[in-house]
Design a protein around this motif. Structure first.
Motif, mmCIF file in Angstrom:
data_model
loop_
_atom_site.group_PDB
_atom_site.id
_atom_site.type_symbol
_atom_site.label_atom_id
_atom_site.label_comp_id
_atom_site.label_asym_id
_atom_site.label_seq_id
_atom_site.Cartn_x
_atom_site.Cartn_y
_atom_site.Cartn_z
ATOM 1 N N TYR A 1 67.385 22.799 70.374
ATOM 2 C CA TYR A 1 66.332 23.325 71.250
ATOM 3 C C TYR A 1 65.977 22.230 72.236
ATOM 4 O O TYR A 1 65.291 21.284 71.905
ATOM 5 N N THR B 1 62.536 17.321 72.770
ATOM 6 C CA THR B 1 63.684 18.104 73.237
ATOM 7 C C THR B 1 65.004 17.338 73.144
ATOM 8 O O THR B 1 66.069 17.946 73.200
ATOM 9 N N ARG C 1 65.229 31.514 76.766
ATOM 10 C CA ARG C 1 63.994 31.644 75.993
ATOM 11 C C ARG C 1 63.857 32.986 75.280
ATOM 12 O O ARG C 1 63.088 33.110 74.351
ATOM 13 N N TYR D 1 64.773 30.729 70.119
ATOM 14 C CA TYR D 1 63.557 29.942 70.277
ATOM 15 C C TYR D 1 62.991 29.515 68.938
ATOM 16 O O TYR D 1 63.287 30.085 67.890
ATOM 17 N N SER E 1 67.329 33.277 66.395
ATOM 18 C CA SER E 1 68.609 32.864 66.961
ATOM 19 C C SER E 1 69.505 34.070 67.154
ATOM 20 O O SER E 1 69.707 34.855 66.231
ATOM 21 N N TYR F 1 63.246 26.334 73.323
ATOM 22 C CA TYR F 1 64.385 27.242 73.355
ATOM 23 C C TYR F 1 65.651 26.479 73.734
ATOM 24 O O TYR F 1 65.597 25.322 74.138
ATOM 25 N N THR F 2 66.800 27.158 73.579
ATOM 26 C CA THR F 2 68.077 26.563 73.958
ATOM 27 C C THR F 2 68.381 26.931 75.405
ATOM 28 O O THR F 2 68.246 28.080 75.793
ATOM 29 N N GLY G 1 65.452 17.981 69.128
ATOM 30 C CA GLY G 1 65.109 19.287 68.582
ATOM 31 C C GLY G 1 64.181 19.238 67.389
ATOM 32 O O GLY G 1 64.236 20.081 66.511
#
Length: 168
Positions: free
Chosen positions: A55, A68, A156, A160, A87, A38-39, A71
């Motif tokens: 992400y 990470t 989250r 995601y 998103s 997730y971002t 991404g």
């Protein structure tokens, strides 16, 4: 409430002629990687251009295949994978279209649209099956959105990207 599913190893029936029934419980067939990323922060991105979503945090990554820092998911097992991307985005001037895409090795593989009329905030989801070779193939998520200073939400529950091995 959101539930996160990871792989579970279950037993399976296998043939065994030494057993009176001809069957016994054995180990489950091997499974493959699964992840959910997730971002972690709201991020502005360029309007009307394809932008890779960053992400940069994980809920889980069973086989350390999701990176990470870039991404990117790079499979360590060849086969068919199922990916899902969500998103939630903000746009300062309203937007009539938002698009998400799954890219394989830098090229668009699956595309999702969210056609809205004049909403500033909207969520878009997409999913697809993608074949990966288990060594060099990778998958990333991209977004395209017009408007004034679009940005994706953080956390989250808003943005995601997840995927899991289905079969060879």
């Amino acid at each position: 409430m959101c539930l996160y599913f990871t792989r579970t190893i279950l037993s399976r029936l296998v043939a065994d002629s030494t057993q009176s029934t001809g069957l016994k419980w054995g180990a489950a067939a091997s499974s493959g990687p699964a992840f959910r990323a997730y971002t972690s922060s709201e991020t502005f991105f360029s309007a009307s251009t394809w932008t890779k979503i960053s992400y940069n945090a994980e809920d889980f990554d069973t086989d350390s295949c999701f990176n990470t820092s870039n991404g990117r998911f790079t499979a360590n097992k060849a086969g068919k994978y199922f990916f899902q991307v969500t998103s939630y985005n903000y746009s300062g001037g309203g937007s009539t279209q938002r698009q998400l895409a799954l890219y394989k090795n830098g090229s668009e593989e699956c595309l999702a649209f969210d056609l809205t009329t004049s909403q500033n905030n909207s969520s878009t989801q997409g999913a697809g099956f993608i074949d990966l070779n288990g060594s060099t193939d990778y998958v990333e998520a991209y977004i395209w959105m017009p408007g004034s200073s679009p940005k994706w939400a953080s956390g989250r529950t808003f943005n995601y990207f997840s995927g899991f091995y289905v079969r060879s």
